[in-house]
Scaffold this active site. Structure first.
Site, PDB file in Angstrom:
ATOM      1  CG  PHE A 169      51.163  62.229  50.466  1.00  0.00           C
ATOM      2  CD1 PHE A 169      51.576  61.027  50.613  1.00  0.00           C
ATOM      3  CD2 PHE A 169      51.260  63.285  51.722  1.00  0.00           C
ATOM      4  CE1 PHE A 169      50.765  60.367  52.488  1.00  0.00           C
ATOM      5  CE2 PHE A 169      50.987  62.780  53.181  1.00  0.00           C
ATOM      6  CZ  PHE A 169      50.648  61.389  53.060  1.00  0.00           C
ATOM      7  CG  LEU A 170      54.753  62.003  42.992  1.00  0.00           C
ATOM      8  CD1 LEU A 170      54.612  63.084  41.532  1.00  0.00           C
ATOM      9  CD2 LEU A 170      56.780  61.796  42.180  1.00  0.00           C
ATOM     10  CG  LEU A 203      54.269  61.082  58.075  1.00  0.00           C
ATOM     11  CD1 LEU A 203      53.423  61.848  58.111  1.00  0.00           C
ATOM     12  CD2 LEU A 203      54.274  60.198  59.349  1.00  0.00           C
TER      13      LEU A 203
HETATM   14  C1  LIG Z   1      62.441  73.443  46.845  1.00  0.00           C
HETATM   15  C2  LIG Z   1      62.001  73.156  46.342  1.00  0.00           C
HETATM   16  C3  LIG Z   1      61.976  71.453  46.066  1.00  0.00           C
HETATM   17  C4  LIG Z   1      60.499  71.004  46.067  1.00  0.00           C
HETATM   18  C5  LIG Z   1      60.476  69.469  44.757  1.00  0.00           C
HETATM   19  C6  LIG Z   1      61.505  68.264  45.456  1.00  0.00           C
HETATM   20  C7  LIG Z   1      62.105  66.944  44.690  1.00  0.00           C
HETATM   21  C8  LIG Z   1      60.549  65.788  44.800  1.00  0.00           C
HETATM   22  C9  LIG Z   1      60.557  64.572  43.823  1.00  0.00           C
HETATM   23  C10 LIG Z   1      59.515  64.203  44.288  1.00  0.00           C
HETATM   24  C11 LIG Z   1      59.531  63.371  45.461  1.00  0.00           C
HETATM   25  C12 LIG Z   1      58.307  62.206  45.671  1.00  0.00           C
HETATM   26  C13 LIG Z   1      58.300  61.474  46.572  1.00  0.00           C
HETATM   27  C14 LIG Z   1      57.155  60.009  46.773  1.00  0.00           C
HETATM   28  O1  LIG Z   1      56.106  60.678  46.611  1.00  0.00           O
HETATM   29  S1  LIG Z   1      57.480  58.646  46.900  1.00  0.00           S
HETATM   30  C15 LIG Z   1      56.403  58.064  46.392  1.00  0.00           C
HETATM   31  C16 LIG Z   1      56.181  58.127  45.361  1.00  0.00           C
HETATM   32  N1  LIG Z   1      54.815  57.766  44.287  1.00  0.00           N
HETATM   33  C17 LIG Z   1      54.147  56.791  44.193  1.00  0.00           C
HETATM   34  O2  LIG Z   1      54.997  55.803  44.203  1.00  0.00           O
HETATM   35  C18 LIG Z   1      52.781  55.760  43.617  1.00  0.00           C
HETATM   36  C19 LIG Z   1      52.356  55.172  42.645  1.00  0.00           C
HETATM   37  N2  LIG Z   1      52.938  55.432  40.717  1.00  0.00           N
HETATM   38  C20 LIG Z   1      53.007  56.482  40.107  1.00  0.00           C
HETATM   39  O3  LIG Z   1      52.026  57.621  40.654  1.00  0.00           O
HETATM   40  C21 LIG Z   1      53.672  57.032  39.825  1.00  0.00           C
HETATM   41  O4  LIG Z   1      54.771  55.711  38.826  1.00  0.00           O
HETATM   42  C22 LIG Z   1      54.986  58.406  39.677  1.00  0.00           C
HETATM   43  C23 LIG Z   1      54.278  59.134  39.783  1.00  0.00           C
HETATM   44  C24 LIG Z   1      55.946  57.840  40.853  1.00  0.00           C
HETATM   45  C25 LIG Z   1      56.102  58.371  38.813  1.00  0.00           C
HETATM   46  O5  LIG Z   1      55.037  58.887  37.276  1.00  0.00           O
HETATM   47  P1  LIG Z   1      54.923  58.161  35.955  1.00  0.00           P
HETATM   48  O6  LIG Z   1      55.191  56.638  36.559  1.00  0.00           O
HETATM   49  O7  LIG Z   1      53.903  58.288  35.407  1.00  0.00           O
HETATM   50  O8  LIG Z   1      56.240  58.347  35.504  1.00  0.00           O
HETATM   51  P2  LIG Z   1      55.849  59.667  34.220  1.00  0.00           P
HETATM   52  O9  LIG Z   1      56.141  59.207  33.025  1.00  0.00           O
HETATM   53  O10 LIG Z   1      55.806  60.671  35.028  1.00  0.00           O
HETATM   54  O11 LIG Z   1      57.764  60.295  34.552  1.00  0.00           O
HETATM   55  C26 LIG Z   1      58.884  59.432  34.519  1.00  0.00           C
HETATM   56  C27 LIG Z   1      59.733  60.600  35.215  1.00  0.00           C
HETATM   57  O12 LIG Z   1      59.928  60.311  36.576  1.00  0.00           O
HETATM   58  C28 LIG Z   1      61.001  59.395  37.661  1.00  0.00           C
HETATM   59  N3  LIG Z   1      60.590  59.445  39.025  1.00  0.00           N
HETATM   60  C29 LIG Z   1      59.242  58.013  38.826  1.00  0.00           C
HETATM   61  N4  LIG Z   1      58.781  57.546  40.091  1.00  0.00           N
HETATM   62  C30 LIG Z   1      59.358  58.665  40.766  1.00  0.00           C
HETATM   63  C31 LIG Z   1      59.793  58.670  42.451  1.00  0.00           C
HETATM   64  N5  LIG Z   1      58.816  58.223  43.009  1.00  0.00           N
HETATM   65  N6  LIG Z   1      60.524  60.437  42.745  1.00  0.00           N
HETATM   66  C32 LIG Z   1      60.683  61.108  42.016  1.00  0.00           C
HETATM   67  N7  LIG Z   1      60.669  61.006  40.603  1.00  0.00           N
HETATM   68  C33 LIG Z   1      60.457  59.476  40.008  1.00  0.00           C
HETATM   69  C34 LIG Z   1      60.913  59.317  36.569  1.00  0.00           C
HETATM   70  O13 LIG Z   1      62.512  58.603  37.251  1.00  0.00           O
HETATM   71  C35 LIG Z   1      61.296  59.236  35.662  1.00  0.00           C
HETATM   72  O14 LIG Z   1      62.517  60.490  35.406  1.00  0.00           O
HETATM   73  P3  LIG Z   1      63.616  60.713  34.513  1.00  0.00           P
HETATM   74  O15 LIG Z   1      64.409  59.150  34.909  1.00  0.00           O
HETATM   75  O16 LIG Z   1      63.287  60.053  33.009  1.00  0.00           O
HETATM   76  O17 LIG Z   1      64.886  61.310  34.937  1.00  0.00           O
END
Ligand SMILES: CCCCCCCCCCCCCC(=O)SCCNC(=O)CCNC(=O)[C@H](O)C(C)(C)COP(=O)(O)OP(=O)(O)OC[C@H]1O[C@@H](n2cnc3c(N)ncnc32)[C@H](O)[C@@H]1OP(=O)(O)O
Length: 455
Positions: free
Chosen positions: A173-174, A455
């Site tokens: 849910f990011l 999910l």
């Molecule tokens: C140990 C505990 C660890 C916990 C953490 C574990 C990791 C969890 C990881 C998350 C798991 C999530 C699982 C789900 O929920 S997947 C569902 C993702 N959500 C959507 O698709 C909803 C619609 N889109 C948005 O809300 C935005 O476009 C999102 C939030 C996706 C990006 O926002 P925005 O478009 O405004 O971008 P920015 O300028 O802020 O940031 C750009 C950077 O973000 C990287 N990016 C883009 N999309 C994703 C993505 N889906 N996972 C990971 N990274 C992603 C991108 O390559 C770039 O990095 P880099 O290329 O420069 O390196």
């Protein structure tokens, strides 16, 4: 074609062949068209993930040097005007804020016509897994107005990758409000949730995404079985194939009214110990699995039992009372934007299932085991389609994960546009088959070793 272009094509093909050889033909590296060079992932290249072409000969944790005491106890600084918050799913107002954020800004198709519609009951079920923590429902609000503009969540699970049980979280849910996109807020959200999870001494995570990041451990594809073809056509979810008429399509997608399996019935509380044992045994066959405990099983498969049911679980009980089969699907509709006739497509998603059909065989890939599995799963999921249709679902979705490749074609599931990549943070793992051939079509021979459904 110019010599230069020809050369670059030859190079591309050779690169592709190299990748195939490196990965034993596994499909995951074939997403190369969609991906940037590792160095261009400005955020991800700094994280505990492996680069696309990294070679390693042992699976395992990437960095195990930290303890919770090394992790700051204060949230990361946010840009002025915004503030961190937790979302409490038990508070109807907070849950409603999340619903609105996701409903208006979450994943859409490339033409922005369909969008996931995560209803409150769904979020309540999804976020309140046993062991859930309020501080792992991380939100960002506008300070002046309180409007929720970003969210990310984590829930705990024990992940199994081949023989290793790994205490982890599932991150999901990011979502960032459309007006705040491309401002590098996503990396901040990810680092903040990581901090909060690390404080609980958990260092590994599982997550999925349609986008290609460094580096998928598996890739599956969505498939769709039309249940109400006419509505899907009217909403633009489905096209009319050039060689067919609409009535032909309706006839092809027709589904019987009555289920076929003797002893099929909704799962009850009393079935939990037996159905849980059946699923646990079934899951052993996969390389990537969620090691459920009984409490989690209850949560995920009985749901809240209220009127807004999102999860539907069934068992097959033999005349002697033994439960031999189990399946489940959940409901997650799509909102349709700008359609005069319909505002929602009702979608059922195949979730976990289990059958004892091939338990007597040592090798699930042997000819005999494959045959019995294929037959039973076709009957089981065939009945799931009937139940879903009878409760008003328009389409039934399934990935190419689990043993799904054994029945998808028989049951007339068609390939969708979307691929789903599976990732682990701070854990390097060898590729896991996702049920796809190198050309991204269904691989009914190698099948899949992905046993988790997110999910
Ligand atoms: C140990 C505990 C660890 C916990 C953490 C574990 C990791 C969890 C990881 C998350 C798991 C999530 C699982 C789900 O929920 S997947 C569902 C993702 N959500 C959507 O698709 C909803 C619609 N889109 C948005 O809300 C935005 O476009 C999102 C939030 C996706 C990006 O926002 P925005 O478009 O405004 O971008 P920015 O300028 O802020 O940031 C750009 C950077 O973000 C990287 N990016 C883009 N999309 C994703 C993505 N889906 N996972 C990971 N990274 C992603 C991108 O390559 C770039 O990095 P880099 O290329 O420069 O390196």
């Amino acid at each position: 074609m110019s010599e230069e272009k020809k050369d670059s094509n030859v190079d591309k093909i050779q690169d592709l062949l190299k990748l195939l050889a490196l990965n034993n033909g596994d499909v995951q590296k074939l997403n190369s068209q969609q991906r940037k060079a590792f160095e261009e992932y400005k955020f991800w290249r700094t994280q505990q993930v492996v680069s696309f072409d990294e070679k390693f000969d042992k699976e395992g944790v990437i960095d195990d040097t930290k303890t919770p005491a090394d992790i700051p106890d204060k949230p990361l600084p946010l840009i002025d005007g915004f503030t961190w918050c937790n979302i409490n799913p038990d508070d109807p107002n907070e849950l409603d804020d999340l619903f609105v954020l996701l409903n208006e800004n979450y994943v859409e198709d490339k033409h922005s016509v369909f969008r996931f519609n995560y209803k409150e009951a769904f979020l309540n079920w999804a976020l309140k897994a046993p062991g859930w923590k309020i501080e792992w429902n991380v939100g960002v609000r506008v300070q002046s107005t309180g409007k929720l503009v970003a969210f990310i969540s984590a829930i705990p699970l024990t992940l199994r990758i081949r023989d290793n049980a790994i205490p982890s979280v599932e991150v999901n849910f990011l979502c960032i409000h459309k007006q705040l996109r491309s401002k590098r807020l996503a990396p901040l959200m990810i680092m903040e949730i990581q901090r909060r999870v690390n404080r609980y001494d958990i260092w590994q995570a599982l997550y999925t995404a349609g986008v290609v990041l460094p580096s998928p451990i598996s890739t599956c594809r969505y498939t769709h079985r039309a249940l109400n073809w006419t509505k899907l056509y009217e909403t633009g979810f489905t096209d009319l194939p050039g060689d067919r008429t609409a009535p032909q399509m309706v006839a092809e997608c027709a589904i019987p009214k009555v289920t076929k399996m003797q002893g099929l019935r909704p799962m009850k509380k009393e079935d939990v110990p037996e159905a849980f044992a059946l699923l646990s045994k079934y899951q052993e066959r996969f390389d990537l699995a969620h090691l459920f405990d009984e409490e989690e099983f209850k949560h995920w498969f009985l749901g809240s039992q209220d009127d807004n049911k999102v999860i539907f679980s069934y068992v097959v009980e033999q005349p002697d009372g033994k439960i031999t089969d189990f399946f489940s699907f959940y409901s997650l509709p799509f909102s349709i934007l700008g359609n005069a006739k319909h505002d929602q497509v009702e979608i059922a998603y195949l979730y976990y299932y289990a059958t004892d059909a091939d338990f007597e065989y040592n090798d699930r890939f042997s000819k005999e085991a494959t045959e019995v599995s294929k037959q039973r799963l076709t009957e089981l999921v065939g009945d799931a389609l009937i139940l879903a249709k009878n409760m008003g679902m328009d389409v039934f979705n399934a990935l190419t994960s689990q043993e799904n490749t054994l029945f998808l074609e028989n049951l007339k599931f068609g390939l969708g546009d979307g691929l789903l990549n599976f990732y682990t943070l701070n854990y390097k793992a060898f590729p896991i088959t996702g049920g796809l051939k190198p050309d991204n079509t269904i691989d009914a021979e190698k099948r899949s070793n992905v046993g988790v459904v997110m999910l």
